[in-house]
Design a protein around this motif. Sequence first.
Motif, PDB file in Angstrom:
ATOM      1  N   GLU A 132     -33.009   5.179  17.019  1.00  0.00           N
ATOM      2  CA  GLU A 132     -34.297   4.955  17.672  1.00  0.00           C
ATOM      3  C   GLU A 132     -34.667   3.481  17.650  1.00  0.00           C
ATOM      4  OE1 GLU A 132     -36.960   7.456  15.494  1.00  0.00           O
ATOM      5  OE2 GLU A 132     -36.560   9.191  16.771  1.00  0.00           O
ATOM      6  N   GLU A 133     -34.116   2.733  16.695  1.00  0.00           N
ATOM      7  CA  GLU A 133     -34.416   1.310  16.546  1.00  0.00           C
ATOM      8  C   GLU A 133     -33.446   0.418  17.327  1.00  0.00           C
ATOM      9  OE1 GLU A 133     -37.005   0.096  14.774  1.00  0.00           O
ATOM     10  OE2 GLU A 133     -37.625   2.145  14.375  1.00  0.00           O
ATOM     11  N   HIS A 134     -32.548   0.981  18.136  1.00  0.00           N
ATOM     12  CA  HIS A 134     -31.530   0.231  18.882  1.00  0.00           C
ATOM     13  C   HIS A 134     -30.598  -0.504  17.920  1.00  0.00           C
ATOM     14  CE1 HIS A 134     -32.938   0.794  23.039  1.00  0.00           C
ATOM     15  NE2 HIS A 134     -34.132   0.869  22.474  1.00  0.00           N
ATOM     16  N   ILE A 135     -29.373  -0.054  17.829  1.00  0.00           N
ATOM     17  CA  ILE A 135     -28.360  -0.655  16.973  1.00  0.00           C
ATOM     18  C   ILE A 135     -27.633  -1.702  17.809  1.00  0.00           C
ATOM     19  CG2 ILE A 135     -26.308  -0.207  15.588  1.00  0.00           C
ATOM     20  CD1 ILE A 135     -27.355   2.781  15.495  1.00  0.00           C
ATOM     21  N   LEU A 136     -27.860  -2.956  17.502  1.00  0.00           N
ATOM     22  CA  LEU A 136     -27.253  -4.055  18.255  1.00  0.00           C
ATOM     23  C   LEU A 136     -25.986  -4.531  17.560  1.00  0.00           C
ATOM     24  CD1 LEU A 136     -30.425  -6.091  19.217  1.00  0.00           C
ATOM     25  CD2 LEU A 136     -29.182  -4.435  20.595  1.00  0.00           C
ATOM     26  N   ILE A 137     -24.943  -4.742  18.354  1.00  0.00           N
ATOM     27  CA  ILE A 137     -23.658  -5.197  17.836  1.00  0.00           C
ATOM     28  C   ILE A 137     -23.255  -6.448  18.596  1.00  0.00           C
ATOM     29  CG2 ILE A 137     -21.228  -4.588  17.499  1.00  0.00           C
ATOM     30  CD1 ILE A 137     -22.105  -1.628  17.518  1.00  0.00           C
ATOM     31  N   GLY A 138     -22.797  -7.472  17.880  1.00  0.00           N
ATOM     32  CA  GLY A 138     -22.365  -8.705  18.509  1.00  0.00           C
ATOM     33  C   GLY A 138     -21.903  -9.704  17.481  1.00  0.00           C
ATOM     34  N   SER A 139     -21.572 -10.920  17.953  1.00  0.00           N
ATOM     35  CA  SER A 139     -21.051 -11.943  17.041  1.00  0.00           C
ATOM     36  C   SER A 139     -22.135 -12.842  16.469  1.00  0.00           C
ATOM     37  CB  SER A 139     -20.004 -12.795  17.764  1.00  0.00           C
ATOM     38  OG  SER A 139     -20.597 -13.469  18.860  1.00  0.00           O
ATOM     39  N   ALA A 140     -23.341 -12.820  17.045  1.00  0.00           N
ATOM     40  CA  ALA A 140     -24.428 -13.666  16.544  1.00  0.00           C
ATOM     41  C   ALA A 140     -24.885 -13.170  15.176  1.00  0.00           C
ATOM     42  CB  ALA A 140     -25.591 -13.669  17.523  1.00  0.00           C
ATOM     43  N   GLU A 141     -25.079 -14.112  14.258  1.00  0.00           N
ATOM     44  CA  GLU A 141     -25.499 -13.769  12.899  1.00  0.00           C
ATOM     45  C   GLU A 141     -26.923 -13.222  12.854  1.00  0.00           C
ATOM     46  OE1 GLU A 141     -23.866 -13.830   9.931  1.00  0.00           O
ATOM     47  OE2 GLU A 141     -22.006 -14.366  10.923  1.00  0.00           O
ATOM     48  N   THR A 142     -27.762 -13.660  13.764  1.00  0.00           N
ATOM     49  CA  THR A 142     -29.152 -13.185  13.775  1.00  0.00           C
ATOM     50  C   THR A 142     -29.362 -12.268  14.970  1.00  0.00           C
ATOM     51  OG1 THR A 142     -29.844 -15.118  15.061  1.00  0.00           O
ATOM     52  CG2 THR A 142     -30.037 -15.272  12.664  1.00  0.00           C
ATOM     53  N   GLY A 143     -30.194 -11.268  14.764  1.00  0.00           N
ATOM     54  CA  GLY A 143     -30.552 -10.372  15.860  1.00  0.00           C
ATOM     55  C   GLY A 143     -29.642  -9.173  16.032  1.00  0.00           C
ATOM     56  N   ASN A 144     -28.528  -9.107  15.326  1.00  0.00           N
ATOM     57  CA  ASN A 144     -27.617  -7.970  15.415  1.00  0.00           C
ATOM     58  C   ASN A 144     -27.665  -7.165  14.123  1.00  0.00           C
ATOM     59  OD1 ASN A 144     -26.404  -8.350  18.028  1.00  0.00           O
ATOM     60  ND2 ASN A 144     -25.313 -10.102  17.172  1.00  0.00           N
ATOM     61  N   ASP A 145     -27.499  -5.868  14.254  1.00  0.00           N
ATOM     62  CA  ASP A 145     -27.419  -5.009  13.072  1.00  0.00           C
ATOM     63  C   ASP A 145     -26.012  -5.028  12.485  1.00  0.00           C
ATOM     64  OD1 ASP A 145     -30.119  -3.826  13.112  1.00  0.00           O
ATOM     65  OD2 ASP A 145     -29.468  -3.091  15.052  1.00  0.00           O
ATOM     66  N   ILE A 146     -25.011  -5.116  13.363  1.00  0.00           N
ATOM     67  CA  ILE A 146     -23.615  -5.192  12.935  1.00  0.00           C
ATOM     68  C   ILE A 146     -23.023  -6.452  13.564  1.00  0.00           C
ATOM     69  CG2 ILE A 146     -21.361  -4.071  12.986  1.00  0.00           C
ATOM     70  CD1 ILE A 146     -22.854  -1.392  13.220  1.00  0.00           C
ATOM     71  N   VAL A 147     -22.524  -7.338  12.719  1.00  0.00           N
ATOM     72  CA  VAL A 147     -21.956  -8.614  13.192  1.00  0.00           C
ATOM     73  C   VAL A 147     -20.439  -8.500  13.166  1.00  0.00           C
ATOM     74  CG1 VAL A 147     -21.801 -11.087  12.759  1.00  0.00           C
ATOM     75  CG2 VAL A 147     -23.953  -9.877  12.315  1.00  0.00           C
ATOM     76  N   LEU A 148     -19.819  -8.748  14.335  1.00  0.00           N
ATOM     77  CA  LEU A 148     -18.369  -8.738  14.476  1.00  0.00           C
ATOM     78  C   LEU A 148     -17.919 -10.143  14.854  1.00  0.00           C
ATOM     79  CD1 LEU A 148     -17.933  -5.481  16.600  1.00  0.00           C
ATOM     80  CD2 LEU A 148     -17.831  -5.712  14.125  1.00  0.00           C
ATOM     81  N   SER A 149     -16.866 -10.622  14.208  1.00  0.00           N
ATOM     82  CA  SER A 149     -16.378 -11.960  14.523  1.00  0.00           C
ATOM     83  C   SER A 149     -15.223 -11.878  15.510  1.00  0.00           C
ATOM     84  CB  SER A 149     -15.938 -12.675  13.238  1.00  0.00           C
ATOM     85  OG  SER A 149     -14.905 -11.946  12.615  1.00  0.00           O
ATOM     86  N   GLY A 150     -14.967 -12.970  16.178  1.00  0.00           N
ATOM     87  CA  GLY A 150     -13.844 -13.046  17.107  1.00  0.00           C
ATOM     88  C   GLY A 150     -14.246 -13.633  18.445  1.00  0.00           C
ATOM     89  N   LYS A 151     -13.271 -14.233  19.117  1.00  0.00           N
ATOM     90  CA  LYS A 151     -13.526 -14.842  20.427  1.00  0.00           C
ATOM     91  C   LYS A 151     -13.781 -13.791  21.503  1.00  0.00           C
ATOM     92  CE  LYS A 151     -10.628 -18.790  19.362  1.00  0.00           C
ATOM     93  NZ  LYS A 151      -9.407 -19.531  19.671  1.00  0.00           N
ATOM     94  N   ASP A 152     -13.328 -12.568  21.261  1.00  0.00           N
ATOM     95  CA  ASP A 152     -13.474 -11.507  22.254  1.00  0.00           C
ATOM     96  C   ASP A 152     -14.754 -10.681  22.048  1.00  0.00           C
ATOM     97  OD1 ASP A 152     -12.565 -10.547  19.866  1.00  0.00           O
ATOM     98  OD2 ASP A 152     -10.887  -9.416  20.686  1.00  0.00           O
ATOM     99  N   VAL A 153     -15.690 -11.184  21.227  1.00  0.00           N
ATOM    100  CA  VAL A 153     -16.967 -10.503  20.987  1.00  0.00           C
ATOM    101  C   VAL A 153     -18.100 -11.409  21.440  1.00  0.00           C
ATOM    102  CG1 VAL A 153     -18.444  -9.415  19.251  1.00  0.00           C
ATOM    103  CG2 VAL A 153     -15.969  -9.320  18.988  1.00  0.00           C
ATOM    104  N   ALA A 154     -18.980 -10.892  22.284  1.00  0.00           N
ATOM    105  CA  ALA A 154     -20.133 -11.648  22.784  1.00  0.00           C
ATOM    106  C   ALA A 154     -21.204 -11.757  21.701  1.00  0.00           C
ATOM    107  CB  ALA A 154     -20.709 -10.951  24.012  1.00  0.00           C
ATOM    108  N   PRO A 155     -22.085 -12.746  21.804  1.00  0.00           N
ATOM    109  CA  PRO A 155     -23.181 -12.845  20.836  1.00  0.00           C
ATOM    110  C   PRO A 155     -24.032 -11.577  20.790  1.00  0.00           C
ATOM    111  CG  PRO A 155     -23.008 -14.871  22.083  1.00  0.00           C
ATOM    112  CD  PRO A 155     -22.056 -13.902  22.715  1.00  0.00           C
TER     113      PRO A 155
END
Length: 196
Positions: A107-130
């Motif tokens: 319900e809180e929107h689970i955000l996934i991306g490479s940006a350290e802030t604003g995402n619930d799950i942070v994934l690293s790599g060149k093939d991951v958008a902020p």
Amino acid sequence: MLDIIKEKWYFAVAAALLLLVIVIVNRYLKKHREKKEQYQKRLKEQALSEALKNSRGRKNVFVQNNQAAPIEMENSGNRQETALGGRLVVQISVTGQNSGNYVLNPEEHILIGSAETGNDIVLSGKDVAPKQCDIFQYKDQVYVKSLDPGFPVELRRKVRQTAVGEKAIRVLTGDQIRIGVHIIQVSLMDYKGNLI
């Protein structure tokens, strides 16, 4: 016979007192048991609330007019599709460069991306958008939506693969979301931890 009762009246009084004590003890134990159950229920709800809180404060990605349009990927058959009591949590297991297990509230929107802030799950790599994708709940069902069309997101269900775009695709227990080299295993659960 009446003489025996008159002589042994103290046995009758003792039996009545014993019965009264048993009734009082049973009532006390019942109240104590109910209080203990209420306390355990409150503890469980507090623990669940704490587990569902997002680790980073942020605003939802969607505004009211820009809500993702949910679509069906396929008929799920006879599976139970909603959580008991209306509560739903998503367990996410990430494998790849950033491995981890998460239990989050859709319900809180689970955000996934490479940006350290604003995402619930942070994934690293060149093939991951902020801001790569969003997993969210809409009408008691969970969906995934791509937030950056330049970075592909795939949804795998059994042998079928579908590219996730701007339109949301429904997610079921057992589905995998692929983002670059990362594979995200999704499990939907009710608040008691039972798979849906």
